[in-house]
Write a protein that holds these residues in place. Structure first.
Motif, PDB file in Angstrom:
ATOM      1  N   GLU A   6       0.854  -1.185   0.000  1.00  0.00           N
ATOM      2  CA  GLU A   6       0.000   0.000   0.000  1.00  0.00           C
ATOM      3  C   GLU A   6       0.886   1.229   0.000  1.00  0.00           C
ATOM      4  OE1 GLU A   6      -2.726  -0.354   3.286  1.00  0.00           O
ATOM      5  OE2 GLU A   6      -4.118  -1.508   2.054  1.00  0.00           O
ATOM      6  N   ILE A   7       0.525   2.181  -0.836  1.00  0.00           N
ATOM      7  CA  ILE A   7       1.302   3.409  -0.969  1.00  0.00           C
ATOM      8  C   ILE A   7       0.345   4.573  -0.804  1.00  0.00           C
ATOM      9  CG2 ILE A   7       2.771   4.768  -2.510  1.00  0.00           C
ATOM     10  CD1 ILE A   7       3.315   2.057  -4.010  1.00  0.00           C
ATOM     11  N   LYS A  13      -4.861   6.943  -2.569  1.00  0.00           N
ATOM     12  CA  LYS A  13      -4.229   5.758  -1.983  1.00  0.00           C
ATOM     13  C   LYS A  13      -4.021   4.747  -3.104  1.00  0.00           C
ATOM     14  CE  LYS A  13      -5.376   1.882   1.006  1.00  0.00           C
ATOM     15  NZ  LYS A  13      -6.431   1.277   1.801  1.00  0.00           N
ATOM     16  N   VAL A  14      -2.866   4.080  -3.090  1.00  0.00           N
ATOM     17  CA  VAL A  14      -2.559   3.067  -4.090  1.00  0.00           C
ATOM     18  C   VAL A  14      -2.376   1.732  -3.380  1.00  0.00           C
ATOM     19  CG1 VAL A  14      -0.995   2.364  -5.940  1.00  0.00           C
ATOM     20  CG2 VAL A  14      -1.331   4.800  -5.463  1.00  0.00           C
ATOM     21  N   SER A  15      -3.080   0.728  -3.861  1.00  0.00           N
ATOM     22  CA  SER A  15      -2.910  -0.632  -3.346  1.00  0.00           C
ATOM     23  C   SER A  15      -2.445  -1.512  -4.495  1.00  0.00           C
ATOM     24  CB  SER A  15      -4.226  -1.186  -2.799  1.00  0.00           C
ATOM     25  OG  SER A  15      -4.701  -0.398  -1.738  1.00  0.00           O
ATOM     26  N   LEU A  17      -2.176  -5.372  -5.431  1.00  0.00           N
ATOM     27  CA  LEU A  17      -2.689  -6.665  -5.015  1.00  0.00           C
ATOM     28  C   LEU A  17      -2.194  -7.748  -5.971  1.00  0.00           C
ATOM     29  CD1 LEU A  17      -5.456  -4.493  -5.065  1.00  0.00           C
ATOM     30  CD2 LEU A  17      -5.784  -6.028  -3.163  1.00  0.00           C
ATOM     31  N   ALA A  18      -2.199  -8.981  -5.500  1.00  0.00           N
ATOM     32  CA  ALA A  18      -1.838 -10.122  -6.338  1.00  0.00           C
ATOM     33  C   ALA A  18      -3.008 -11.093  -6.350  1.00  0.00           C
ATOM     34  CB  ALA A  18      -0.589 -10.798  -5.802  1.00  0.00           C
ATOM     35  N   MET A  19      -3.339 -11.556  -7.580  1.00  0.00           N
ATOM     36  CA  MET A  19      -4.426 -12.513  -7.720  1.00  0.00           C
ATOM     37  C   MET A  19      -4.330 -13.188  -9.082  1.00  0.00           C
ATOM     38  SD  MET A  19      -8.559 -11.889  -7.569  1.00  0.00           S
ATOM     39  CE  MET A  19      -8.727 -11.231  -9.199  1.00  0.00           C
ATOM     40  N   ASN A  20      -4.384 -14.502  -9.086  1.00  0.00           N
ATOM     41  CA  ASN A  20      -4.419 -15.283 -10.330  1.00  0.00           C
ATOM     42  C   ASN A  20      -3.332 -14.883 -11.325  1.00  0.00           C
ATOM     43  OD1 ASN A  20      -6.674 -16.588  -9.296  1.00  0.00           O
ATOM     44  ND2 ASN A  20      -8.093 -15.199 -10.317  1.00  0.00           N
ATOM     45  N   GLN A  21      -2.105 -14.854 -10.880  1.00  0.00           N
ATOM     46  CA  GLN A  21      -0.936 -14.518 -11.706  1.00  0.00           C
ATOM     47  C   GLN A  21      -1.026 -13.126 -12.323  1.00  0.00           C
ATOM     48  OE1 GLN A  21      -2.469 -17.816 -12.428  1.00  0.00           O
ATOM     49  NE2 GLN A  21      -1.213 -18.385 -10.664  1.00  0.00           N
ATOM     50  N   LYS A  22      -1.716 -12.219 -11.631  1.00  0.00           N
ATOM     51  CA  LYS A  22      -1.804 -10.831 -12.064  1.00  0.00           C
ATOM     52  C   LYS A  22      -1.539  -9.917 -10.884  1.00  0.00           C
ATOM     53  CE  LYS A  22      -5.162 -11.505 -15.689  1.00  0.00           C
ATOM     54  NZ  LYS A  22      -6.562 -11.512 -16.012  1.00  0.00           N
ATOM     55  N   PHE A  23      -0.959  -8.775 -11.192  1.00  0.00           N
ATOM     56  CA  PHE A  23      -0.885  -7.699 -10.220  1.00  0.00           C
ATOM     57  C   PHE A  23      -2.023  -6.743 -10.548  1.00  0.00           C
ATOM     58  CE2 PHE A  23       3.602  -8.993  -9.975  1.00  0.00           C
ATOM     59  CZ  PHE A  23       3.733  -9.091  -8.603  1.00  0.00           C
ATOM     60  N   ILE A  24      -2.701  -6.293  -9.527  1.00  0.00           N
ATOM     61  CA  ILE A  24      -3.781  -5.331  -9.668  1.00  0.00           C
ATOM     62  C   ILE A  24      -3.332  -4.058  -8.965  1.00  0.00           C
ATOM     63  CG2 ILE A  24      -6.188  -4.824  -9.135  1.00  0.00           C
ATOM     64  CD1 ILE A  24      -6.552  -7.954  -9.048  1.00  0.00           C
ATOM     65  N   ILE A  25      -3.331  -2.966  -9.711  1.00  0.00           N
ATOM     66  CA  ILE A  25      -2.954  -1.670  -9.153  1.00  0.00           C
ATOM     67  C   ILE A  25      -4.243  -0.883  -8.988  1.00  0.00           C
ATOM     68  CG2 ILE A  25      -1.538   0.384  -9.438  1.00  0.00           C
ATOM     69  CD1 ILE A  25      -0.012  -1.294 -11.643  1.00  0.00           C
ATOM     70  N   LYS A  26      -4.596  -0.606  -7.740  1.00  0.00           N
ATOM     71  CA  LYS A  26      -5.863   0.067  -7.448  1.00  0.00           C
ATOM     72  C   LYS A  26      -5.595   1.440  -6.844  1.00  0.00           C
ATOM     73  CE  LYS A  26      -8.622  -1.336  -4.063  1.00  0.00           C
ATOM     74  NZ  LYS A  26      -9.652  -2.029  -3.292  1.00  0.00           N
ATOM     75  N   PHE A  27      -6.124   2.459  -7.512  1.00  0.00           N
ATOM     76  CA  PHE A  27      -6.039   3.839  -7.032  1.00  0.00           C
ATOM     77  C   PHE A  27      -7.395   4.208  -6.457  1.00  0.00           C
ATOM     78  CE2 PHE A  27      -2.915   3.511 -10.375  1.00  0.00           C
ATOM     79  CZ  PHE A  27      -1.844   4.263  -9.930  1.00  0.00           C
ATOM     80  N   GLU A  28      -7.408   4.797  -5.260  1.00  0.00           N
ATOM     81  CA  GLU A  28      -8.652   5.221  -4.628  1.00  0.00           C
ATOM     82  C   GLU A  28      -8.554   6.683  -4.225  1.00  0.00           C
ATOM     83  OE1 GLU A  28     -10.392   2.100  -1.827  1.00  0.00           O
ATOM     84  OE2 GLU A  28      -8.260   1.550  -1.946  1.00  0.00           O
TER      85      GLU A  28
END
Length: 80
Positions: A6-7, A13-15, A17-28
């Motif tokens: 988390e950044i 805010k930036v999270s 995440l890792a799921m199913n051989q993917k990185f997910i970059i989530k900005f909120e």
């Protein structure tokens, strides 16, 4: 799905995440969210490559998109 990192940036805010051989970059930012997915196979250094993507130019574009999203949302709410 697991949170890898988390950044906190000014204004959002930036999270990562890792799921199913993917990185997910989530900005909120407030009630808005932007999500980007990148396959681990497309990265040589994994998480380090994801962090490199979060450069000043990309963050500036994300924040501009948040401003556009907020304006669009406010316009829709005003029509109710």
């Amino acid at each position: 799905m697991r949170v890898v990192e988390e950044i906190s940036l000014p204004g959002c805010k930036v999270s990562i995440l890792a799921m199913n051989q993917k990185f997910i970059i989530k900005f909120e930012k407030g009630n808005l969210e932007q999500t980007y997915k990148v396959a681990e196979i497309d990265l040589i250094f994994g998480l380090e490559d994801v962090k490199k993507m979060l450069n000043e130019e990309f963050i500036t574009k994300v924040m501009e998109r948040f401003r556009q999203m907020d304006n669009d949302f406010d316009e829709q709410l005003a029509q109710l």
